[in-house]
Design an enzyme around this catalytic site. Sequence first.
Site, PDB file in Angstrom:
ATOM      1  N   GLU A 143    -101.488 139.722  51.961  1.00  0.00           N
ATOM      2  CA  GLU A 143    -101.376 137.991  50.939  1.00  0.00           C
ATOM      3  C   GLU A 143    -101.804 137.286  51.955  1.00  0.00           C
ATOM      4  O   GLU A 143    -102.614 135.841  51.578  1.00  0.00           O
ATOM      5  CB  GLU A 143     -99.999 137.508  50.698  1.00  0.00           C
ATOM      6  CG  GLU A 143     -99.032 138.504  49.596  1.00  0.00           C
ATOM      7  CD  GLU A 143     -98.622 139.104  50.972  1.00  0.00           C
ATOM      8  OE1 GLU A 143     -97.265 140.132  49.976  1.00  0.00           O
ATOM      9  OE2 GLU A 143     -98.849 139.891  52.200  1.00  0.00           O
ATOM     10  N   HIS A 145     -73.942 119.747  41.354  1.00  0.00           N
ATOM     11  CA  HIS A 145     -73.667 119.196  40.012  1.00  0.00           C
ATOM     12  C   HIS A 145     -73.865 120.407  39.246  1.00  0.00           C
ATOM     13  O   HIS A 145     -75.189 120.325  38.264  1.00  0.00           O
ATOM     14  CB  HIS A 145     -75.141 117.999  39.876  1.00  0.00           C
ATOM     15  CG  HIS A 145     -74.201 116.716  40.212  1.00  0.00           C
ATOM     16  ND1 HIS A 145     -73.106 116.377  39.381  1.00  0.00           N
ATOM     17  CD2 HIS A 145     -73.410 116.280  41.250  1.00  0.00           C
ATOM     18  CE1 HIS A 145     -72.546 115.090  40.030  1.00  0.00           C
ATOM     19  NE2 HIS A 145     -72.887 115.311  41.433  1.00  0.00           N
ATOM     20  N   GLY A 155     -91.223 139.142  62.941  1.00  0.00           N
ATOM     21  CA  GLY A 155     -92.005 137.525  62.597  1.00  0.00           C
ATOM     22  C   GLY A 155     -90.984 136.311  62.166  1.00  0.00           C
ATOM     23  O   GLY A 155     -91.124 135.544  62.271  1.00  0.00           O
ATOM     24  N   ARG A 156     -89.900 136.731  61.923  1.00  0.00           N
ATOM     25  CA  ARG A 156     -88.602 135.790  61.997  1.00  0.00           C
ATOM     26  C   ARG A 156     -88.197 135.294  62.855  1.00  0.00           C
ATOM     27  O   ARG A 156     -86.982 134.674  62.981  1.00  0.00           O
ATOM     28  CB  ARG A 156     -87.690 137.010  60.418  1.00  0.00           C
ATOM     29  CG  ARG A 156     -87.176 137.796  61.308  1.00  0.00           C
ATOM     30  CD  ARG A 156     -85.690 138.471  60.631  1.00  0.00           C
ATOM     31  NE  ARG A 156     -85.470 140.060  60.738  1.00  0.00           N
ATOM     32  CZ  ARG A 156     -85.879 141.173  60.947  1.00  0.00           C
ATOM     33  NH1 ARG A 156     -87.781 140.739  60.503  1.00  0.00           N
ATOM     34  NH2 ARG A 156     -85.042 142.021  61.430  1.00  0.00           N
ATOM     35  N   LYS A 208     -98.452 138.415  62.419  1.00  0.00           N
ATOM     36  CA  LYS A 208     -98.561 139.833  63.475  1.00  0.00           C
ATOM     37  C   LYS A 208     -99.073 140.766  63.802  1.00  0.00           C
ATOM     38  O   LYS A 208     -99.743 140.762  64.913  1.00  0.00           O
ATOM     39  CB  LYS A 208     -97.064 139.773  63.645  1.00  0.00           C
ATOM     40  CG  LYS A 208     -96.355 140.650  65.049  1.00  0.00           C
ATOM     41  CD  LYS A 208     -95.547 140.890  64.894  1.00  0.00           C
ATOM     42  CE  LYS A 208     -94.552 142.090  65.631  1.00  0.00           C
ATOM     43  NZ  LYS A 208     -93.253 142.578  66.040  1.00  0.00           N
ATOM     44  N   GLU A 216     -82.857 140.560  56.100  1.00  0.00           N
ATOM     45  CA  GLU A 216     -83.974 141.443  56.268  1.00  0.00           C
ATOM     46  C   GLU A 216     -83.681 141.606  57.690  1.00  0.00           C
ATOM     47  O   GLU A 216     -83.930 143.161  57.878  1.00  0.00           O
ATOM     48  CB  GLU A 216     -85.009 140.290  56.319  1.00  0.00           C
ATOM     49  CG  GLU A 216     -86.088 141.496  56.829  1.00  0.00           C
ATOM     50  CD  GLU A 216     -87.987 140.763  56.873  1.00  0.00           C
ATOM     51  OE1 GLU A 216     -88.543 140.761  55.944  1.00  0.00           O
ATOM     52  OE2 GLU A 216     -88.237 140.498  58.389  1.00  0.00           O
ATOM     53  N   LYS A 257     -95.248 147.395  49.184  1.00  0.00           N
ATOM     54  CA  LYS A 257     -96.432 146.831  50.323  1.00  0.00           C
ATOM     55  C   LYS A 257     -97.175 147.595  49.412  1.00  0.00           C
ATOM     56  O   LYS A 257     -98.399 147.374  49.350  1.00  0.00           O
ATOM     57  CB  LYS A 257     -96.271 146.325  50.994  1.00  0.00           C
ATOM     58  CG  LYS A 257     -95.269 144.783  51.035  1.00  0.00           C
ATOM     59  CD  LYS A 257     -94.782 144.220  52.004  1.00  0.00           C
ATOM     60  CE  LYS A 257     -96.116 144.226  53.298  1.00  0.00           C
ATOM     61  NZ  LYS A 257     -95.978 143.724  54.629  1.00  0.00           N
TER      62      LYS A 257
END
Length: 491
Positions: free
Chosen positions: A183, A353, A236-237, A177, A322, A463
């Site tokens: 990263e 399981h 973003g999400r 964005k 978030e 960050k």
Amino acid sequence: MQQPQIKRIDELFAVEPARLSRLSFEVAGIYFDWSKTHLDDRLTGEFLARAEAMAFQATREALFAGDIVNASEGRPATHIAERGSGAPEDVDLATARRQRMRALVDAIEAGAFGDVTGILHIGIGGSVLGPALLVDALGRRAPAFNVRFLSNIDGAAFDDAVTPLDPATTLVVAASKTFTTIETLTNLDAARAWLRSAGIADPDSRLIAVTAKPEAALDQGIDETRILQFAEGVGGRYSLWSSVGLTAALALGWDAFEALLEGAAEMDRHFRFAEPAANVPLIAAFADRLYAEQLGCQTRALFAYDERLQLVPFYLQQLEMESNGKSVTKDGKPVDHPTAPVTWGGTGTDAQHAVFQLLHQGTILTPVEFVSVREADDLQDPEHHRLLLLNAFAQGAALMQGRQSDDPQRSYPGNRPSSTVLLDRLDARSLGALIAFYEHRTFANAVLLGINPFDQFGVELGKDIARQLAEGADEEGLDPSTRALIERAGV
């Protein structure tokens, strides 16, 4: 484990003959069943009154009108404009940008970038989780490209992502964005080096940027003809509907991407116009609030009983935590209730399981959600899918019913809640509707809590400190433990 006035679920079925019809719904080819929760008429009525007191309908209309609903950042939330709802100017802009995106898709398919066999999609958070979910769910049969997703800054993740790709025929899509995320930029530089080392004279000619800040992509050396923009109001999400979906559109085809938007738009219409008592995302939010606030549940589990939906729990972790992992209201005051629980989950029947021991017999009450698909899309004997579905339905029944035994080790208390989401089939349209349902459920929870689901300042502090340390900032302000770790690691 629960307050006395909240009846057992099996008792609710006994005293409410219309319970199933009241708490099950069908929208956009998806069946939603919330009858195996503790929501009864009284609780539903109380939550409906709370929704009215919290101005749910007015806040919902503000979202669809394109008004400012992200008060802390002074923005509307315009992801629904990508699906045709919202302020007319937002819808027009989203449409124009989608047309530009389609032109780029057409150009790539026509050979404008030469022979393309692979796509390396670089992003993090919403810039990668959404496209990865779409491609994994819908692109398993003869995908048009070999698509690899890269988010982690770990060099091992980069190595894994590029190993099956041919650099001579790979496009790199960098989605961010702000186009400042460390990263993503670090991995983008590594991708350039990977292309250069393979003999690509002009690595930037293989790059496409997707961002809300085109000037930042230009500063990174990407040509403006290969920059796709999306709106600042698209978080973003919530961005897979925008140009961030480029990789999915390439992998699945443009018709599938359009069908995705149409399915989401159908759920938008339901959420906008359905009365509160029959509004599926709102009813789901009522159950969420009940378990978090009155029954003290700090987690919510989701299990996808379909391998194609294995990434849904990971996608929802960001969407829900978030968005609603807040401790203050939209006015900056402390919240009165627990906000978002921890979202976690897995894939059935593997999870049975691994973690279902705790769900059935543990001391921690956890509401469970099962997501499955009525029609299979595999090459195996239909018995596989039949058994898969029966396992999903049986687990919900077992959680509710329990089983008493003279041997306490073999006794199941029951009265454990679950909800079920059953898709008729898994295609682009139904997946769009499913994801939009979860978006609106998250928004409805936020309205009931009085919080802002569209900012995420909580992700910034760590960050910021990492960035300062990477730039050589003095470590003296750090705690002794962190200083010792940095020294021991030699970084």
